[in-house]
Motif scaffolding. Structure first.
Motif, mmCIF file in Angstrom:
data_model
loop_
_atom_site.group_PDB
_atom_site.id
_atom_site.type_symbol
_atom_site.label_atom_id
_atom_site.label_comp_id
_atom_site.label_asym_id
_atom_site.label_seq_id
_atom_site.Cartn_x
_atom_site.Cartn_y
_atom_site.Cartn_z
ATOM 1 N N ASP A 161 0.817 -1.216 0.000
ATOM 2 C CA ASP A 161 0.000 0.000 0.000
ATOM 3 C C ASP A 161 0.850 1.266 0.000
ATOM 4 O OD1 ASP A 161 -2.350 -1.446 -0.014
ATOM 5 O OD2 ASP A 161 -2.511 -1.500 2.182
ATOM 6 N N ASP A 162 2.156 1.115 0.062
ATOM 7 C CA ASP A 162 3.084 2.237 0.014
ATOM 8 C C ASP A 162 3.680 2.288 -1.387
ATOM 9 O OD1 ASP A 162 4.942 4.232 0.451
ATOM 10 O OD2 ASP A 162 6.385 2.890 1.438
ATOM 11 N N TYR A 163 3.242 3.248 -2.205
ATOM 12 C CA TYR A 163 3.730 3.313 -3.578
ATOM 13 C C TYR A 163 3.618 4.739 -4.108
ATOM 14 C CZ TYR A 163 -1.285 3.068 -4.777
ATOM 15 O OH TYR A 163 -2.631 3.293 -4.859
ATOM 16 N N VAL A 164 4.345 5.009 -5.187
ATOM 17 C CA VAL A 164 4.383 6.333 -5.816
ATOM 18 C C VAL A 164 3.256 6.443 -6.839
ATOM 19 C CG1 VAL A 164 5.727 7.817 -7.367
ATOM 20 C CG2 VAL A 164 6.869 6.605 -5.489
ATOM 21 N N PHE A 165 2.553 7.586 -6.815
ATOM 22 C CA PHE A 165 1.636 7.894 -7.917
ATOM 23 C C PHE A 165 1.588 9.410 -8.084
ATOM 24 C CE2 PHE A 165 -2.168 8.417 -10.427
ATOM 25 C CZ PHE A 165 -2.035 7.388 -11.351
ATOM 26 N N ASN A 166 2.220 9.897 -9.155
ATOM 27 C CA ASN A 166 2.356 11.325 -9.408
ATOM 28 C C ASN A 166 1.244 11.814 -10.333
ATOM 29 O OD1 ASN A 166 4.922 11.471 -7.976
ATOM 30 N ND2 ASN A 166 5.813 10.419 -9.745
ATOM 31 N N LEU A 167 0.082 12.084 -9.777
ATOM 32 C CA LEU A 167 -1.073 12.471 -10.577
ATOM 33 C C LEU A 167 -0.805 13.721 -11.414
ATOM 34 C CD1 LEU A 167 -4.043 12.195 -11.401
ATOM 35 C CD2 LEU A 167 -4.651 13.497 -9.345
ATOM 36 N N GLU A 168 -0.177 14.720 -10.820
ATOM 37 C CA GLU A 168 0.033 15.984 -11.535
ATOM 38 C C GLU A 168 0.922 15.811 -12.767
ATOM 39 O OE1 GLU A 168 -1.528 18.834 -10.908
ATOM 40 O OE2 GLU A 168 -2.612 17.743 -9.320
ATOM 41 N N LYS A 169 1.759 14.770 -12.761
ATOM 42 C CA LYS A 169 2.678 14.546 -13.879
ATOM 43 C C LYS A 169 1.986 13.972 -15.115
ATOM 44 C CE LYS A 169 6.613 15.574 -11.722
ATOM 45 N NZ LYS A 169 7.520 16.662 -12.158
ATOM 46 N N VAL A 170 0.795 13.413 -14.935
ATOM 47 C CA VAL A 170 0.149 12.713 -16.050
ATOM 48 C C VAL A 170 -1.219 13.280 -16.405
ATOM 49 C CG1 VAL A 170 1.390 10.539 -15.823
ATOM 50 C CG2 VAL A 170 -0.620 10.930 -14.402
ATOM 51 N N LYS A 171 -1.500 14.484 -15.932
ATOM 52 C CA LYS A 171 -2.755 15.104 -16.341
ATOM 53 C C LYS A 171 -2.714 15.413 -17.834
ATOM 54 C CE LYS A 171 -4.548 17.061 -12.065
ATOM 55 N NZ LYS A 171 -4.994 18.296 -11.363
ATOM 56 N N PRO A 203 -6.265 11.785 -15.673
ATOM 57 C CA PRO A 203 -6.476 10.721 -16.649
ATOM 58 C C PRO A 203 -7.334 9.598 -16.081
ATOM 59 C CG PRO A 203 -4.309 10.503 -15.670
ATOM 60 C CD PRO A 203 -4.897 11.763 -15.116
ATOM 61 N N SER A 204 -8.115 8.984 -16.937
ATOM 62 C CA SER A 204 -8.912 7.820 -16.543
ATOM 63 C C SER A 204 -8.140 6.554 -16.895
ATOM 64 C CB SER A 204 -10.257 7.832 -17.270
ATOM 65 O OG SER A 204 -10.074 7.484 -18.636
ATOM 66 N N ASP A 209 -5.611 8.236 -26.648
ATOM 67 C CA ASP A 209 -4.690 9.247 -27.180
ATOM 68 C C ASP A 209 -3.370 8.654 -27.667
ATOM 69 O OD1 ASP A 209 -4.226 8.675 -24.355
ATOM 70 O OD2 ASP A 209 -2.649 10.196 -24.463
ATOM 71 N N ILE A 210 -3.310 7.339 -27.824
ATOM 72 C CA ILE A 210 -2.048 6.666 -28.153
ATOM 73 C C ILE A 210 -1.974 6.336 -29.645
ATOM 74 C CG2 ILE A 210 -0.593 4.659 -27.694
ATOM 75 C CD1 ILE A 210 -0.890 6.553 -25.307
ATOM 76 N N THR A 211 -0.838 6.634 -30.246
ATOM 77 C CA THR A 211 -0.590 6.276 -31.636
ATOM 78 C C THR A 211 0.476 5.179 -31.703
ATOM 79 O OG1 THR A 211 -1.153 8.468 -32.474
ATOM 80 C CG2 THR A 211 0.251 7.109 -33.873
ATOM 81 N N ILE A 212 0.146 4.076 -32.346
ATOM 82 C CA ILE A 212 1.102 2.984 -32.530
ATOM 83 C C ILE A 212 2.214 3.455 -33.486
ATOM 84 C CG2 ILE A 212 1.406 0.650 -33.467
ATOM 85 C CD1 ILE A 212 -0.099 0.646 -30.909
ATOM 86 N N PRO A 213 3.479 3.181 -33.170
ATOM 87 C CA PRO A 213 4.565 3.590 -34.076
ATOM 88 C C PRO A 213 4.364 3.032 -35.490
ATOM 89 C CG PRO A 213 5.463 2.855 -31.979
ATOM 90 C CD PRO A 213 4.005 2.522 -31.951
ATOM 91 N N PHE A 214 4.562 3.894 -36.471
ATOM 92 C CA PHE A 214 4.489 3.455 -37.860
ATOM 93 C C PHE A 214 5.638 4.070 -38.646
ATOM 94 C CE2 PHE A 214 1.743 7.104 -37.254
ATOM 95 C CZ PHE A 214 2.032 7.945 -38.334
ATOM 96 N N TRP A 215 5.706 3.779 -39.933
ATOM 97 C CA TRP A 215 6.918 3.991 -40.729
ATOM 98 C C TRP A 215 7.409 5.434 -40.798
ATOM 99 C CZ3 TRP A 215 6.242 7.151 -44.986
ATOM 100 C CH2 TRP A 215 4.939 7.313 -45.436
ATOM 101 N N SER A 216 6.551 6.429 -40.614
ATOM 102 C CA SER A 216 7.004 7.814 -40.695
ATOM 103 C C SER A 216 7.358 8.405 -39.332
ATOM 104 C CB SER A 216 5.947 8.693 -41.378
ATOM 105 O OG SER A 216 4.765 8.756 -40.597
ATOM 106 N N MET A 217 7.361 7.563 -38.283
ATOM 107 C CA MET A 217 7.748 8.010 -36.942
ATOM 108 C C MET A 217 9.161 7.539 -36.644
ATOM 109 S SD MET A 217 4.145 7.217 -34.959
ATOM 110 C CE MET A 217 4.775 7.637 -33.320
ATOM 111 N N SER A 218 9.994 8.431 -36.117
ATOM 112 C CA SER A 218 11.402 8.099 -35.903
ATOM 113 C C SER A 218 11.600 7.036 -34.830
ATOM 114 C CB SER A 218 12.189 9.356 -35.533
ATOM 115 O OG SER A 218 11.640 9.975 -34.385
ATOM 116 N N GLU A 219 10.625 6.819 -33.955
ATOM 117 C CA GLU A 219 10.767 5.791 -32.924
ATOM 118 C C GLU A 219 10.452 4.393 -33.455
ATOM 119 O OE1 GLU A 219 7.130 5.361 -30.029
ATOM 120 O OE2 GLU A 219 7.293 7.484 -30.535
#
Length: 306
Positions: A161-171, A203-204, A209-219
């Protein structure tokens, strides 16, 4: 290598480059301390490698294991098992990973709709279940006699029950449709930026809002099941602090490690295929100069990658 189209940014390596980068990976044959493991990619079977690793060193574990599907990974085939056998395989590496986690560690485990049934059955032997995130994969093959599969899950666990959750970082930044004002005329829970009325919202557990990497993305790489850096960035920012160690026992082409590096965390990944370990190490090299994460700008997650 075959010449790529001008806009194709997919990262690929020649055989000579693969050999060069794979030689930089770590192979364990004796006890390894946190100092030795920090910011490393291990080229080895994950169960074998974890048996040499020091206990209680991991702050955050993100796992994208092979789903229960027959899939070719750089010439090595993972074969679909019956449900009971898959659960046994899942437990075999999760038991090894458990001892590596700190008492306040968080754990995220990726899955598709079939694998998702197995994850809580096995993982709740070791961890406390907190939530299930479902995220939309906007790519997917259509089916003649079934619904198109465009959804995956990420199960969120903690050791205690002791864990990190940074809500403000992921709004998330959202455009305001109905910009209400207070009695004094000032914006109510929104602001204006670049001519747009926006609001930062919590965030819920449903992510669209996620885009799967595809051929025109450098990642993008040649890995068949690569996850987006933005996806991993959300998990890392929410459940770790700068300097923490982020561990991925099936690191593949290195997305978890790359996102951790870009966000100021230490990383540790295990991959058994030299081709993917080499890609991971090349991406980590590139991340030394380029800290950008597509869809995450100025500390804000955009609604959809642009």
């Amino acid at each position: 290598m075959k010449a790529k189209a001008p806009r194709n940014k997919t990262l690929s390596l020649s055989l000579e480059q693969e050999e060069h980068y794979a030689q930089k990976a770590l192979v364990l044959d004796t006890h390894a301390s946190l100092k030795k493991l920090s910011d490393k990619i291990i080229l080895q079977d994950t169960i074998e490698a974890m048996s040499f690793m020091a206990p209680s060193i991991v702050d955050l574990m993100i796992v994208d294991p092979p789903y229960n599907l027959t899939k070719n990974y750089a010439g090595s085939k993972f074969k679909k098992r019956d449900f009971e056998q898959y659960c046994k395989w899942f437990d075999s590496w999760l038991e090894k990973a458990d001892r590596l986690l700190k008492p306040n560690a968080s754990i995220y485990i990726c899955s598709d709709w079939q694998t998702s049934i197995a994850v809580p059955l096995v993982a709740q032997k070791y961890f406390v279940l907190r939530n299930r995130i479902s995220w939309e994969r906007e790519k997917g093959r259509s089916c003649a006699k079934n619904w198109k599969n465009c959804l995956e899950d990420i199960w969120f666990f903690t050791k205690s029950d002791d864990y990190v959750f940074n809500l403000e970082k992921v709004k998330m930044q959202r455009q305001v449709i109905a910009p209400y004002r207070a009695e004094n005329g000032k914006p109510k829970d929104w602001s204006e930026k670049n001519g747009k009325k926006i609001r930062l919202t919590a965030p819920s557990n449903c992510w669209t809002d996620i885009t799967i990497p595809f051929w025109s993305m450098s990642e993008n790489t040649e890995h068949p099941t690569q996850k987006p850096e933005k996806l991993m960035a959300k998990l890392i920012l929410a459940s770790s602090d700068e300097g923490d160690l982020v561990f991925d026992p099936f690191v593949g082409s290195g997305t978890t490690a790359v996102a951790a590096k870009k966000l100021g965390r230490r990383y540790l990944g295990i991959e058994r295929e030299p081709k993917y370990a080499a890609l991971a190490l090349k991406r980590l090299e590139l991340a030394q100069e380029d800290k950008r994460i597509q869809g995450y700008e100025d500390g804000i997650f955009k609604c959809r990658n642009t």
